[in-house]
Design a protein around this motif. Structure first.
Motif, PDB file in Angstrom:
ATOM      1  N   ARG A   1      33.771 -70.127 -99.781  1.00  0.00           N
ATOM      2  CA  ARG A   1      32.760 -71.091 -98.520  1.00  0.00           C
ATOM      3  C   ARG A   1      34.064 -72.087 -97.802  1.00  0.00           C
ATOM      4  NH1 ARG A   1      30.257 -76.001-101.378  1.00  0.00           N
ATOM      5  NH2 ARG A   1      31.887 -74.982-103.092  1.00  0.00           N
ATOM      6  N   LEU A   2      35.325 -71.774 -97.937  1.00  0.00           N
ATOM      7  CA  LEU A   2      36.756 -72.317 -96.869  1.00  0.00           C
ATOM      8  C   LEU A   2      35.754 -71.712 -95.773  1.00  0.00           C
ATOM      9  CD1 LEU A   2      38.355 -74.667 -97.090  1.00  0.00           C
ATOM     10  CD2 LEU A   2      40.267 -72.077 -97.152  1.00  0.00           C
ATOM     11  N   ILE A   3      36.007 -72.688 -94.514  1.00  0.00           N
ATOM     12  CA  ILE A   3      36.764 -72.257 -93.175  1.00  0.00           C
ATOM     13  C   ILE A   3      37.800 -73.380 -92.846  1.00  0.00           C
ATOM     14  CG2 ILE A   3      36.098 -72.782 -90.525  1.00  0.00           C
ATOM     15  CD1 ILE A   3      33.450 -72.293 -91.600  1.00  0.00           C
ATOM     16  N   LEU A   4      38.985 -72.592 -92.425  1.00  0.00           N
ATOM     17  CA  LEU A   4      40.469 -72.852 -92.702  1.00  0.00           C
ATOM     18  C   LEU A   4      40.311 -73.352 -90.703  1.00  0.00           C
ATOM     19  CD1 LEU A   4      43.380 -73.509 -93.428  1.00  0.00           C
ATOM     20  CD2 LEU A   4      44.115 -71.549 -92.771  1.00  0.00           C
ATOM     21  N   GLY A   5      40.132 -74.965 -90.372  1.00  0.00           N
ATOM     22  CA  GLY A   5      40.660 -75.088 -89.361  1.00  0.00           C
ATOM     23  C   GLY A   5      41.805 -76.004 -88.977  1.00  0.00           C
ATOM     24  N   VAL A   6      42.390 -75.119 -87.834  1.00  0.00           N
ATOM     25  CA  VAL A   6      43.747 -75.563 -87.970  1.00  0.00           C
ATOM     26  C   VAL A   6      43.542 -76.315 -86.483  1.00  0.00           C
ATOM     27  CG1 VAL A   6      44.840 -74.467 -89.848  1.00  0.00           C
ATOM     28  CG2 VAL A   6      44.480 -73.428 -87.506  1.00  0.00           C
ATOM     29  N   GLY A   7      45.413 -76.927 -86.358  1.00  0.00           N
ATOM     30  CA  GLY A   7      45.308 -77.148 -84.866  1.00  0.00           C
ATOM     31  C   GLY A   7      46.764 -77.929 -84.418  1.00  0.00           C
ATOM     32  N   ALA A   8      46.898 -78.522 -83.645  1.00  0.00           N
ATOM     33  CA  ALA A   8      48.945 -78.735 -84.172  1.00  0.00           C
ATOM     34  C   ALA A   8      48.797 -80.059 -84.119  1.00  0.00           C
ATOM     35  CB  ALA A   8      49.261 -78.079 -82.541  1.00  0.00           C
ATOM     36  N   GLY A   9      48.646 -81.266 -84.194  1.00  0.00           N
ATOM     37  CA  GLY A   9      48.682 -82.342 -83.656  1.00  0.00           C
ATOM     38  C   GLY A   9      48.722 -83.415 -83.034  1.00  0.00           C
ATOM     39  N   TRP A  10      48.407 -84.702 -83.301  1.00  0.00           N
ATOM     40  CA  TRP A  10      48.336 -84.851 -81.776  1.00  0.00           C
ATOM     41  C   TRP A  10      49.028 -86.399 -81.799  1.00  0.00           C
ATOM     42  CZ3 TRP A  10      45.213 -89.350 -81.439  1.00  0.00           C
ATOM     43  CH2 TRP A  10      44.251 -89.821 -82.131  1.00  0.00           C
ATOM     44  N   ASN A  11      48.882 -87.513 -82.564  1.00  0.00           N
ATOM     45  CA  ASN A  11      48.985 -88.773 -83.358  1.00  0.00           C
ATOM     46  C   ASN A  11      50.094 -89.212 -83.830  1.00  0.00           C
ATOM     47  OD1 ASN A  11      47.692 -91.153 -83.252  1.00  0.00           O
ATOM     48  ND2 ASN A  11      47.854 -91.445 -86.050  1.00  0.00           N
ATOM     49  N   GLU A  12      50.574 -89.435 -82.321  1.00  0.00           N
ATOM     50  CA  GLU A  12      52.393 -89.080 -82.598  1.00  0.00           C
ATOM     51  C   GLU A  12      52.938 -90.314 -83.896  1.00  0.00           C
ATOM     52  OE1 GLU A  12      56.647 -89.450 -80.193  1.00  0.00           O
ATOM     53  OE2 GLU A  12      54.805 -89.596 -79.707  1.00  0.00           O
ATOM     54  N   VAL A  13      52.079 -91.057 -84.119  1.00  0.00           N
ATOM     55  CA  VAL A  13      52.789 -92.220 -85.514  1.00  0.00           C
ATOM     56  C   VAL A  13      52.857 -91.804 -86.372  1.00  0.00           C
ATOM     57  CG1 VAL A  13      50.216 -93.289 -85.328  1.00  0.00           C
ATOM     58  CG2 VAL A  13      52.648 -94.428 -85.919  1.00  0.00           C
ATOM     59  N   GLU A  14      51.000 -90.916 -86.792  1.00  0.00           N
ATOM     60  CA  GLU A  14      51.535 -89.667 -88.011  1.00  0.00           C
ATOM     61  C   GLU A  14      52.750 -88.836 -88.201  1.00  0.00           C
ATOM     62  OE1 GLU A  14      47.237 -88.576 -89.072  1.00  0.00           O
ATOM     63  OE2 GLU A  14      47.850 -88.389 -87.136  1.00  0.00           O
ATOM     64  N   PHE A  15      53.063 -88.559 -87.263  1.00  0.00           N
ATOM     65  CA  PHE A  15      54.505 -87.429 -87.679  1.00  0.00           C
ATOM     66  C   PHE A  15      55.719 -88.582 -87.788  1.00  0.00           C
ATOM     67  CE2 PHE A  15      52.044 -85.422 -85.219  1.00  0.00           C
ATOM     68  CZ  PHE A  15      51.610 -83.242 -85.469  1.00  0.00           C
ATOM     69  N   GLU A  16      54.975 -89.546 -87.014  1.00  0.00           N
ATOM     70  CA  GLU A  16      57.136 -90.472 -87.262  1.00  0.00           C
ATOM     71  C   GLU A  16      56.911 -90.844 -88.698  1.00  0.00           C
ATOM     72  OE1 GLU A  16      56.636 -93.246 -83.630  1.00  0.00           O
ATOM     73  OE2 GLU A  16      57.539 -91.704 -82.490  1.00  0.00           O
ATOM     74  N   THR A  17      56.229 -91.710 -88.915  1.00  0.00           N
ATOM     75  CA  THR A  17      56.019 -92.619 -90.292  1.00  0.00           C
ATOM     76  C   THR A  17      56.550 -91.734 -91.222  1.00  0.00           C
ATOM     77  OG1 THR A  17      53.414 -92.810 -90.620  1.00  0.00           O
ATOM     78  CG2 THR A  17      54.755 -94.328 -89.237  1.00  0.00           C
ATOM     79  N   TYR A  18      55.805 -90.473 -90.731  1.00  0.00           N
ATOM     80  CA  TYR A  18      55.894 -89.434 -92.294  1.00  0.00           C
ATOM     81  C   TYR A  18      56.689 -88.706 -92.453  1.00  0.00           C
ATOM     82  CZ  TYR A  18      52.041 -90.829 -95.300  1.00  0.00           C
ATOM     83  OH  TYR A  18      51.012 -91.708 -95.812  1.00  0.00           O
ATOM     84  N   GLY A  19      57.834 -88.970 -91.996  1.00  0.00           N
ATOM     85  CA  GLY A  19      59.075 -87.349 -90.984  1.00  0.00           C
ATOM     86  C   GLY A  19      58.748 -86.443 -90.570  1.00  0.00           C
ATOM     87  N   PHE A  20      57.768 -85.759 -90.239  1.00  0.00           N
ATOM     88  CA  PHE A  20      57.083 -84.967 -89.037  1.00  0.00           C
ATOM     89  C   PHE A  20      57.761 -85.001 -87.853  1.00  0.00           C
ATOM     90  CE2 PHE A  20      53.786 -85.318 -92.822  1.00  0.00           C
ATOM     91  CZ  PHE A  20      54.639 -83.584 -93.543  1.00  0.00           C
ATOM     92  N   PRO A  21      58.754 -84.084 -88.043  1.00  0.00           N
ATOM     93  CA  PRO A  21      58.898 -82.789 -86.049  1.00  0.00           C
ATOM     94  C   PRO A  21      57.498 -83.436 -85.117  1.00  0.00           C
ATOM     95  CG  PRO A  21      59.273 -81.837 -87.368  1.00  0.00           C
ATOM     96  CD  PRO A  21      59.186 -82.195 -88.164  1.00  0.00           C
ATOM     97  N   PHE A  22      57.926 -84.080 -84.072  1.00  0.00           N
ATOM     98  CA  PHE A  22      56.657 -84.290 -83.068  1.00  0.00           C
ATOM     99  C   PHE A  22      56.554 -82.729 -82.011  1.00  0.00           C
ATOM    100  CE2 PHE A  22      54.129 -86.280 -79.405  1.00  0.00           C
ATOM    101  CZ  PHE A  22      53.382 -85.913 -80.160  1.00  0.00           C
ATOM    102  N   ASP A  23      58.821 -82.943 -81.812  1.00  0.00           N
ATOM    103  CA  ASP A  23      58.757 -81.733 -80.695  1.00  0.00           C
ATOM    104  C   ASP A  23      58.437 -81.216 -80.790  1.00  0.00           C
ATOM    105  OD1 ASP A  23      60.462 -81.695 -82.679  1.00  0.00           O
ATOM    106  OD2 ASP A  23      61.919 -80.460 -81.727  1.00  0.00           O
ATOM    107  N   HIS A  24      57.971 -79.765 -79.785  1.00  0.00           N
ATOM    108  CA  HIS A  24      57.632 -78.897 -79.941  1.00  0.00           C
ATOM    109  C   HIS A  24      56.400 -78.205 -80.399  1.00  0.00           C
ATOM    110  CE1 HIS A  24      61.791 -78.189 -77.700  1.00  0.00           C
ATOM    111  NE2 HIS A  24      62.365 -78.386 -78.611  1.00  0.00           N
ATOM    112  N   ARG A  25      55.419 -79.427 -80.429  1.00  0.00           N
ATOM    113  CA  ARG A  25      54.142 -79.325 -81.147  1.00  0.00           C
ATOM    114  C   ARG A  25      53.986 -77.397 -81.359  1.00  0.00           C
ATOM    115  NH1 ARG A  25      50.357 -82.664 -79.858  1.00  0.00           N
ATOM    116  NH2 ARG A  25      51.069 -82.967 -77.894  1.00  0.00           N
TER     117      ARG A  25
END
Length: 283
Positions: A92-116
């Motif tokens: 029953r799963l649909i795997l929905g994916v995207g590149a992300g956009w909310n930069e503060v989430e990347f920064e605070t959790y330590g994920f790179p935002f460049d070259h998304r």
């Protein structure tokens, strides 16, 4: 829920009610939070854990991420997670994916935002290969998979369908090449036609029949009266059950296959209040 993050009992009750009244699917957003982490911060639950719990707590509805940020996950292991959840949910799963956009989430959790978008392409190529063929070999700039195997396989030979949420030309082409399902985000019916042309062009550019790509849009629907001091949200649909059904059928006439309905209020009462709209659409 009145500005508060719903607790697990709320989410469970809404999902089970949605199944009861006739919704086809339940979607969970993938955000750690919004705002200022040092000040006004609105947090969310981790989406994959919620989907896993919902898979064991529902029987019929499809379950999906709207949409999962691939930057937060190793792609080969994400494919393993998706295959496992498809097994738990009985396909029953649909795997929905995207590149992300909310930069503060990347920064605070330590994920790179460049070259998304470069990172997203690496991830999508690995995930799609593993789910479709059971293996992946990819030497990307940001992600690699070397003879990665996906065993055991779940209930579907080609794995769960992959949905990409995007309107950008590069990601549209990747969607046409590698995905099963395109999502154009929150839009009114009058905004849809302008989005579908580029989607169909992307399909033709990679030699794909546009009719083979499922197309979906999110819609914001007010099903219970708002407070007198609460202004209508942008892109919000309002009206009687019959009027809302007519508005939602406009999407179908434009070529949209599925709708993700964001309810106002987002509550158990809101779920039950949408039931007459489902009945009106069916009739």
């Amino acid at each position: 829920m009145d500005g508060q993050t719903p607790r697990w009992p709320d989410i469970l009750a809404m999902a089970q009610a949605a199944e009861t009244v006739g919704f086809d699917g339940v979607w969970v957003s993938d955000h750690v939070g919004f705002g200022d982490p040092a000040g006004d911060w609105s947090g969310g639950w981790e989406s994959w854990t919620l989907l896993s719990a919902l898979a064991a707590s529902t029987e019929r509805v499809t379950l999906g991420n709207y949409v999962l940020n691939t930057a937060f996950h190793n792609p080969a292991y994400l494919a393993k997670m998706a295959e496992t959840l498809d097994e738990v949910s009985g396909g029953r799963l649909i795997l929905g994916v995207g590149a992300g956009w909310n930069e503060v989430e990347f920064e605070t959790y330590g994920f790179p935002f460049d070259h998304r978008f470069d990172r997203f392409e690496d991830s999508l190529r690995i995930v799609s290969s593993m789910l479709r063929t059971g293996t992946a070999d990819h030497e990307g700039r940001y992600s690699q998979a070397r003879h990665a195997r996906l065993e055991p396989r779940g209930p579907r030979p080609c794995g769960p369908p992959i949905m990409v949420g995007t309107n950008g030309p590069r990601l549209l082409r990747l969607t046409a090449e590698l995905a099963d399902h395109w999502n154009g985000n929150l839009r009114l019916p009058g905004q849809v036609a302008a989005l579908l042309g580029p989607v169909e062009d992307a399909c033709r550019a990679v030699g794909r029949d546009p009719a083979t790509l499922t197309k979906s849009i999110e819609t914001l629907v007010r099903v219970l009266p708002s407070r007198d001091d609460e202004p209508a949200e942008e892109l919000e649909l309002r009206g009687t059950a019959a009027e809302l059904a007519a508005s939602l059928h406009e999407y179908e006439a434009l070529g949209i296959d599925e709708l993700q309905v964001q309810l106002r209020p987002n509550s158990l009462e809101g779920v039950f209040a949408f039931a007459p709209v489902i009945e009106a659409m069916a009739s």
